[in-house]
Write an enzyme that holds these catalytic residues in place. Structure first.
Site, PDB file in Angstrom:
ATOM      1  N   GLY A  46       0.771  -1.080  -0.020  1.00  0.00           N
ATOM      2  CA  GLY A  46       0.053   0.126   0.008  1.00  0.00           C
ATOM      3  C   GLY A  46       0.893   1.201  -0.013  1.00  0.00           C
ATOM      4  N   GLN A  51       3.024  10.049   1.319  1.00  0.00           N
ATOM      5  CA  GLN A  51       4.074   9.257   1.481  1.00  0.00           C
ATOM      6  C   GLN A  51       4.869   9.782   0.349  1.00  0.00           C
ATOM      7  OE1 GLN A  51       2.231   5.416   2.272  1.00  0.00           O
ATOM      8  NE2 GLN A  51       4.176   5.323   3.340  1.00  0.00           N
ATOM      9  N   CYS A  94       5.298  -0.026   7.442  1.00  0.00           N
ATOM     10  CA  CYS A  94       5.023   1.102   6.496  1.00  0.00           C
ATOM     11  C   CYS A  94       6.135   1.436   5.847  1.00  0.00           C
ATOM     12  CB  CYS A  94       4.743   2.358   7.552  1.00  0.00           C
ATOM     13  SG  CYS A  94       4.341   3.584   6.705  1.00  0.00           S
ATOM     14  N   LEU A  95       6.076   1.818   4.523  1.00  0.00           N
ATOM     15  CA  LEU A  95       7.307   2.314   3.688  1.00  0.00           C
ATOM     16  C   LEU A  95       7.792   3.426   4.293  1.00  0.00           C
ATOM     17  CD1 LEU A  95       5.900   1.288   0.174  1.00  0.00           C
ATOM     18  CD2 LEU A  95       7.345  -0.166   1.464  1.00  0.00           C
ATOM     19  N   HIS A 136      -4.962   1.484   7.525  1.00  0.00           N
ATOM     20  CA  HIS A 136      -3.503   2.229   7.553  1.00  0.00           C
ATOM     21  C   HIS A 136      -3.406   3.347   6.413  1.00  0.00           C
ATOM     22  CE1 HIS A 136       1.007   1.277   7.802  1.00  0.00           C
ATOM     23  NE2 HIS A 136       0.825   2.274   7.072  1.00  0.00           N
ATOM     24  N   GLU A 137      -3.845   2.973   5.289  1.00  0.00           N
ATOM     25  CA  GLU A 137      -3.642   4.172   4.138  1.00  0.00           C
ATOM     26  C   GLU A 137      -4.652   5.396   4.708  1.00  0.00           C
ATOM     27  OE1 GLU A 137      -1.074   3.950   2.530  1.00  0.00           O
ATOM     28  OE2 GLU A 137      -0.848   1.693   3.014  1.00  0.00           O
ATOM     29  N   HIS A 140      -2.906   7.730   6.598  1.00  0.00           N
ATOM     30  CA  HIS A 140      -1.861   8.480   6.087  1.00  0.00           C
ATOM     31  C   HIS A 140      -2.602   9.807   5.498  1.00  0.00           C
ATOM     32  CE1 HIS A 140       1.965   6.462   6.132  1.00  0.00           C
ATOM     33  NE2 HIS A 140       1.270   5.326   5.890  1.00  0.00           N
TER      34      HIS A 140
HETATM   35 NI    NI Z   1       2.126   3.413   5.636  1.00  0.00          NI
END
Ligand code: NI
Length: 177
Positions: A46, A51, A94-95, A136-137, A140
């Site tokens: 995701g 991000q 998370c990236l 989660h997204e 963000h």
């Molecule tokens: Ni994330």
């Protein structure tokens, strides 16, 4: 399509609530394509626009298993219509917070409404890993990271670790000229 650099926590751009997209135009589609390429390259399941420093309410995901065909999705202006009372715990990563995994509890199922890459209004229930990923997204898009759901001490330790990682990366980049 272009690979976009992924912001690493802490970064003020990850703490900002993103703005609604509205009409899905060619610029939105180009953004979605860049985000998918960046997510697969990372690799991750995701990626939300904030991000990559774009303050718009859009995220991409693909929660297909390794043996399954790719199933890319783009969700524009997603809204949670309903969340189950039942909760589920999943070890999230998370990236924007590399190599950190923590157990987070969230509603086990959610019903979402969003626009897809073609601008079509969609509505569907998500459960399992997909339910974790969409929540989660959407966090963000609201300027929230999964570590904001942890206790203050743990969160602060992770933030220190990420600051160190960013310093090391900056040093390596400088050394590489
Ligand atoms: Ni994330």
């Amino acid at each position: 399509m272009t690979l976009r650099p992924i912001l690493i926590h802490p970064d003020p751009r990850l703490k900002r609530a993103a703005e609604a997209v509205g009409e899905v135009d060619d610029a939105t589609r180009a953004l979605i394509d860049d985000m998918l390429e960046t997510m697969y390259d990372a690799p991750g399941i995701g990626l939300a626009a904030p991000q990559i420093g774009v303050s718009r309410r859009v995220f991409v995901m693909d929660v297909a298993g390794k043996e399954e065909p790719a199933a890319p999705m783009a969700l524009v202006d997603p809204e949670i219509l309903e969340a189950s009372e039942e909760l589920a715990t999943y070890e999230e990563g998370c990236l924007s917070i590399p190599d950190v995994y923590e157990e987070i509890e969230r509603p086990a199922r959610v019903r979402l409404r969003w626009r897809d890459r073609e601008g079509t209004l969609c509505e569907r229930d998500f459960d399992g890993l997909a339910a974790v990923c969409v929540q989660h997204e959407i966090d963000h898009l609201d300027g929230r990271l999964f570590i904001d759901r942890l206790g203050a001490v743990k969160r602060s330790l992770i933030t220190q670790k990420m600051k160190k990682l960013k310093r090391e990366r900056a040093k390596a980049a400088a050394a590489a000229g």
